[in-house]
Design a protein around this motif. Structure first.
Motif, PDB file in Angstrom:
ATOM      1  N   VAL A 150      16.159   0.413 -13.035  1.00 21.47           N
ATOM      2  CA  VAL A 150      15.813  -0.679 -12.122  1.00 21.47           C
ATOM      3  C   VAL A 150      14.443  -0.370 -11.523  1.00 21.47           C
ATOM      4  CG1 VAL A 150      16.505  -1.962 -10.058  1.00 21.47           C
ATOM      5  CG2 VAL A 150      18.250  -1.042 -11.600  1.00 21.47           C
ATOM      6  N   ARG A 151      13.566  -1.377 -11.550  1.00 24.39           N
ATOM      7  CA  ARG A 151      12.214  -1.191 -10.990  1.00 24.39           C
ATOM      8  C   ARG A 151      12.113  -1.900  -9.640  1.00 24.39           C
ATOM      9  NH1 ARG A 151       7.284  -0.695 -13.623  1.00 24.39           N
ATOM     10  NH2 ARG A 151       6.755  -0.642 -11.407  1.00 24.39           N
ATOM     11  N   ARG A 152      11.200  -1.401  -8.802  1.00 29.03           N
ATOM     12  CA  ARG A 152      10.973  -2.044  -7.500  1.00 29.03           C
ATOM     13  C   ARG A 152       9.479  -2.255  -7.280  1.00 29.03           C
ATOM     14  NH1 ARG A 152      12.488   1.731  -3.106  1.00 29.03           N
ATOM     15  NH2 ARG A 152      12.059   3.288  -4.684  1.00 29.03           N
ATOM     16  N   ILE A 153       9.171  -3.354  -6.592  1.00 20.81           N
ATOM     17  CA  ILE A 153       7.798  -3.568  -6.098  1.00 20.81           C
ATOM     18  C   ILE A 153       7.901  -3.927  -4.618  1.00 20.81           C
ATOM     19  CG2 ILE A 153       5.841  -5.168  -6.106  1.00 20.81           C
ATOM     20  CD1 ILE A 153       5.956  -5.321  -9.027  1.00 20.81           C
ATOM     21  N   GLY A 154       7.089  -3.272  -3.824  1.00 19.66           N
ATOM     22  CA  GLY A 154       7.011  -3.603  -2.402  1.00 19.66           C
ATOM     23  C   GLY A 154       5.636  -3.227  -1.904  1.00 19.66           C
ATOM     24  N   ALA A 155       5.400  -3.454  -0.626  1.00 18.43           N
ATOM     25  CA  ALA A 155       4.122  -3.049  -0.051  1.00 18.43           C
ATOM     26  C   ALA A 155       4.002  -1.533  -0.113  1.00 18.43           C
ATOM     27  CB  ALA A 155       4.016  -3.523   1.395  1.00 18.43           C
ATOM     28  N   ALA A 156       2.765  -1.065  -0.250  1.00 19.64           N
ATOM     29  CA  ALA A 156       2.514   0.376  -0.183  1.00 19.64           C
ATOM     30  C   ALA A 156       2.977   0.888   1.186  1.00 19.64           C
ATOM     31  CB  ALA A 156       1.027   0.647  -0.377  1.00 19.64           C
ATOM     32  N   ASP A 157       3.310   2.148   1.248  1.00 16.49           N
ATOM     33  CA  ASP A 157       3.838   2.713   2.490  1.00 16.49           C
ATOM     34  C   ASP A 157       2.715   3.043   3.473  1.00 16.49           C
ATOM     35  OD1 ASP A 157       6.491   2.441   1.769  1.00 16.49           O
ATOM     36  OD2 ASP A 157       6.506   4.359   0.712  1.00 16.49           O
ATOM     37  N   VAL A 158       1.982   2.024   3.837  1.00 18.56           N
ATOM     38  CA  VAL A 158       0.941   2.161   4.871  1.00 18.56           C
ATOM     39  C   VAL A 158       1.070   0.935   5.785  1.00 18.56           C
ATOM     40  CG1 VAL A 158      -0.645   3.386   3.336  1.00 18.56           C
ATOM     41  CG2 VAL A 158      -0.846   0.909   3.556  1.00 18.56           C
ATOM     42  N   PRO A 211      -9.472  -8.135   4.229  1.00 20.14           N
ATOM     43  CA  PRO A 211      -8.864  -8.681   3.016  1.00 20.14           C
ATOM     44  C   PRO A 211      -8.811  -7.726   1.819  1.00 20.14           C
ATOM     45  CG  PRO A 211     -10.138 -10.374   4.102  1.00 20.14           C
ATOM     46  CD  PRO A 211     -10.369  -9.097   4.876  1.00 20.14           C
ATOM     47  N   PRO A 212      -9.880  -6.984   1.497  1.00 21.81           N
ATOM     48  CA  PRO A 212      -9.773  -6.112   0.306  1.00 21.81           C
ATOM     49  C   PRO A 212      -8.721  -5.020   0.483  1.00 21.81           C
ATOM     50  CG  PRO A 212     -12.052  -6.280   1.065  1.00 21.81           C
ATOM     51  CD  PRO A 212     -11.202  -6.912   2.121  1.00 21.81           C
ATOM     52  N   LEU A 213      -8.501  -4.604   1.746  1.00 17.83           N
ATOM     53  CA  LEU A 213      -7.481  -3.586   2.009  1.00 17.83           C
ATOM     54  C   LEU A 213      -6.083  -4.197   1.935  1.00 17.83           C
ATOM     55  CD1 LEU A 213      -9.119  -1.730   5.054  1.00 17.83           C
ATOM     56  CD2 LEU A 213      -9.315  -1.187   2.615  1.00 17.83           C
ATOM     57  N   GLU A 214      -5.925  -5.360   2.571  1.00 18.91           N
ATOM     58  CA  GLU A 214      -4.609  -6.017   2.561  1.00 18.91           C
ATOM     59  C   GLU A 214      -4.172  -6.321   1.125  1.00 18.91           C
ATOM     60  OE1 GLU A 214      -4.331 -10.008   4.179  1.00 18.91           O
ATOM     61  OE2 GLU A 214      -2.291  -9.664   4.887  1.00 18.91           O
ATOM     62  N   GLU A 215      -5.134  -6.746   0.300  1.00 17.77           N
ATOM     63  CA  GLU A 215      -4.794  -7.137  -1.068  1.00 17.77           C
ATOM     64  C   GLU A 215      -4.242  -6.000  -1.907  1.00 17.77           C
ATOM     65  OE1 GLU A 215      -8.178  -9.187  -2.775  1.00 17.77           O
ATOM     66  OE2 GLU A 215      -8.071 -10.654  -1.134  1.00 17.77           O
ATOM     67  N   VAL A 216      -4.715  -4.777  -1.646  1.00 21.10           N
ATOM     68  CA  VAL A 216      -4.196  -3.676  -2.469  1.00 21.10           C
ATOM     69  C   VAL A 216      -2.899  -3.111  -1.906  1.00 21.10           C
ATOM     70  CG1 VAL A 216      -6.428  -3.017  -3.409  1.00 21.10           C
ATOM     71  CG2 VAL A 216      -5.593  -1.880  -1.334  1.00 21.10           C
ATOM     72  N   VAL A 217      -2.577  -3.445  -0.671  1.00 20.89           N
ATOM     73  CA  VAL A 217      -1.352  -2.915  -0.054  1.00 20.89           C
ATOM     74  C   VAL A 217      -0.151  -3.821  -0.349  1.00 20.89           C
ATOM     75  CG1 VAL A 217      -0.238  -2.508   2.186  1.00 20.89           C
ATOM     76  CG2 VAL A 217      -2.507  -1.561   1.727  1.00 20.89           C
ATOM     77  N   LEU A 218      -0.346  -5.155  -0.262  1.00 19.95           N
ATOM     78  CA  LEU A 218       0.768  -6.089  -0.458  1.00 19.95           C
ATOM     79  C   LEU A 218       0.962  -6.396  -1.947  1.00 19.95           C
ATOM     80  CD1 LEU A 218       0.130  -8.642   2.444  1.00 19.95           C
ATOM     81  CD2 LEU A 218       1.882  -6.852   2.332  1.00 19.95           C
ATOM     82  N   PRO A 219       2.183  -6.740  -2.329  1.00 16.31           N
ATOM     83  CA  PRO A 219       2.430  -7.127  -3.727  1.00 16.31           C
ATOM     84  C   PRO A 219       1.587  -8.349  -4.113  1.00 16.31           C
ATOM     85  CG  PRO A 219       4.503  -6.777  -2.568  1.00 16.31           C
ATOM     86  CD  PRO A 219       3.422  -6.746  -1.530  1.00 16.31           C
TER      87      PRO A 219
END
Lengths: 331, 325
Positions: free
Chosen positions: B288-296, B302-310
């Motif tokens: 089973v695979r999971r995708i979620g926000a990075a643990d930060v 915007p460029p930071l938010e984009e790499v953290v959220l799915p």
């Protein structure tokens, strides 16, 4: 002080019969607490034992100012308030002993129960967390036009939790029918009151909420009754909440497992001379001809009532293990 | 049938329930005269009056706690946290009082706590929180998470009628972006029931809220580009979880990907993945695979938010890799 046509004095407008009722509840509260401690020492209790020794006048006197339709949100040293509001000794001891037939069916102990018929909603262990809940009850009661008042209690420790501020402030802004009593019994577990407040009087906080505040002698049952009655009447008139600091002494440890060795002996001794029961009994003897026979019959009645309730609780079964997972959600 | 935005639909749900049941009232910060930070309650004060649309003090603990007290007396409060992030200040009341009261006292606590939730709006660490995992762990709370206007209205009405505390996640990203058909008549969407948004036999994606739409986009691209067909399950409720539906779809496809906007570690997806592994291990053709926000914390720029959220691209890749496993 009122006097009737015979010249008999009626403090707080109470008849001799009512004064004797207060006396009965003060002694019943003390005797119940003593019985709870005895059961604890006999290993028959489930969990800890918390008494209100020293707090009886505050619990009894304040709740005596309520009507049947009013709401009581007491704390763990307010057994006397439960009793005055009409709670049965049976339910008190069933709760203490975690029986299947208790009001919480063994899911929670001590005074952590609710009895909507009597309009009693007990405390939780997170002191002050019930203040906003009690304020919400006052809001709902006003919406339902019940003309009822909510009486809630907190301690000298618990009044430093944020819920105290948020709840009391909301009640003040909305002018809700709400009365909050701070039982300043000198210690929050082992921490003396001077380490809880820089201010001399907790009731001074009332000014910050724009509501009346009083500091009273919490060992004088008549003073507690009169002050609370004033606050309850004000709340019922729609004029909003009152904060009452009732100064008492916690004569036992925080719980039965606490020997309270941190309490200075001379402090305890000085408060012993203000014992709420002894004080009120002296008033009744000197001013209302309380007789030895009346004292003894009151004691016998209380003894019998408590023994009967304990016996019933001992006979009631413990809850069935298979009920543990039931009722997390309402249907 | 009317076309409405997501936030109009959930507001419509509240409005209809307030018309239907005089015990329903609203309490929250700036919800009355101002109409709420997101304007969900615009016009409510004028129509229902200040006794039922209460502009409260800035006190989340008092808002939630007072809702518990009012619910104990038979009212049905709908409390708004201005942003889901601020529910941390009401956390004690939800966990200590709202969640445990029925079990202890056998008294219903019918209340709704609305949480404008999630990121993709450049709100920074204190306006982008996904709070569901904090409450998912607590017995006694229900959690709903609509992804469409239809479900926003239907789940709002079901939440208000429910006799338990219900946490209502409103995905801010969807508030005005998402429009759809909403029946004008009275209907509810049952709490605890998910729905299959897209059928496919190669893998199953289990998701809720904003990421339902990202997963649907990814599934269409995957179908066109690779001929891979994914089932997309919109869970709609997190507590209780629709385990029957999860089991059926996972056993049909043999591959499961859980997607949520909340942080990965200890998120709802972790529980779903663990449960699938326990329940349907023999039916699985891949882990089973999971995708979620990075643990930060969710960052502001915007460029930071984009790499953290799915993202749709990230979901696409995970679906592709899982299908090829």
């Amino acid at each position: 002080m009122q006097k009737d046509e015979t010249g008999q004095k009626h403090p707080a407008g109470l008849t001799r019969e009512q004064l004797l009722e207060l006396y009965y509840y003060l002694r019943l509260t003390r005797a119940c607490d003593d019985a709870i401690l005895r059961l604890y020492k006999q290993g028959k209790m489930v969990g800890g034992a918390y008494t209100g020794n020293g707090n009886e006048a505050t619990a009894v006197g304040s709740s005596y100012a309520l009507r049947r339709e009013d709401y009581l949100f007491p704390m763990h040293r307010d057994l006397g308030a439960h009793l005055v509001k009409g709670q049965s000794l049976r339910n008190i001891f069933f709760q203490q002993l975690g029986r299947a037939g208790s009001l919480t069916r063994g899911r929670d102990g001590t005074g952590h129960y609710a009895d909507p018929e009597l309009r009693i909603y007990g405390n939780v262990s997170h002191l002050a967390a019930m203040i906003p809940v009690a304020v919400g009850a006052a809001l709902a009661s006003r919406m339902k036009k019940q003309n009822a008042v909510v009486l809630n209690y907190i301690g000298d420790g618990g009044c430093n939790v944020g819920d105290f501020h948020e709840g009391l402030n909301m009640a003040a802004v909305m002018k809700l029918p709400f009365v909050l009593i701070v039982e300043n019994n000198q210690f929050a577990y082992s921490t003396p009151v001077a380490r809880q407040h820089a201010a001399a009087r907790i009731s001074d906080r009332a000014a910050g909420y724009g509501i009346p505040g009083f500091t009273i002698d919490g060992t004088d049952v008549l003073q507690v009754f009169e002050t609370t009655r004033t606050a309850v009447e004000r709340a019922r008139r729609g004029e909003g909440p009152t904060l009452i600091e009732s100064v008492t002494m916690r004569m036992h440890g925080h719980s039965a497992s606490d020997d309270a060795s941190y309490v200075p002996g001379d402090l305890l001794e000085s408060w012993r001379s203000k014992d709420p029961l002894a004080r009120f009994e002296a008033v009744l003897v000197s001013g209302y001809s309380l007789t030895t026979a009346e004292k003894e019959s009151t004691g016998q009645r209380i003894h019998d009532e408590i023994e009967e309730a304990i016996h019933a609780a001992m006979e009631d079964p413990a809850p069935l293990p298979e009920t543990a997972t039931e009722g997390v959600y309402a249907l | 049938m009317a076309t409405m935005t997501y936030i109009e639909a959930l507001a419509r749900g509240m409005w209809e329930e307030m018309e239907r049941d005089p015990s329903v009232f609203l309490i929250g910060e700036d919800i009355g005269a101002y109409g709420g930070a997101f304007k969900a309650t615009k016009g409510f004060l004028e129509h229902f009056g200040e006794e039922r649309v209460i502009d409260s003090t800035l006190s989340e603990a008092a808002i939630v706690g007072a809702s518990v007290g009012a619910a104990l007396l038979g009212m049905r409060p709908v409390a708004e946290m201005q942003f889901a992030d601020f529910v941390t200040c009401g956390f004690n009341q939800l966990v200590v009082n709202a969640a445990k009261t029925h079990y202890r006292w056998h008294l219903p606590v019918p209340m709704v706590v609305r949480l404008p939730t999630g990121g993709y709006i450049h709100g920074g660490p204190y306006h982008s929180e996904s709070p569901e995992a904090w409450f998912f762990h607590v017995p006694g709370l229900k959690i709903v998470a609509p992804s469409t206007p239809h479900d926003a209205k239907g789940l709002m009405k079901a939440a208000i009628r429910d006799n338990n505390p219900v946490i209502f996640l409103e995905f801010k990203y969807l508030d005005r972006r998402m429009k759809g058909d909403v029946p004008e008549e009275d209907y509810t969407v049952p709490i605890g029931k998910g729905v299959v948004r897209r059928e496919g036999s190669d893998l199953a994606v289990l998701t809720y809220g904003s990421t339902v739409h990202f997963a649907l986009d990814a599934a269409e691209r995957l179908s066109k580009q690779e001929g891979i067909e994914a089932s997309i399950v919109d869970l709609r409720s997190l507590a209780p979880l629709d385990k029957e539906l999860i089991r059926d779809v996972v056993r049909q496809t043999g591959k499961a990907l859980v997607v949520h906007e909340d942080h990965l570690t200890g998120g709802v997806g972790a529980e779903i993945a663990a449960w699938i592994t326990e329940d349907s291990f023999q039916a699985l053709d891949a882990p089973v695979r999971r995708i979620g926000a990075a643990d930060v914390p969710i960052p502001f720029a915007p460029p930071l938010e984009e790499v953290v959220l799915p993202t749709t691209a990230g979901i696409f890749k995970a679906m592709h890799d899982l299908a090829r496993y």
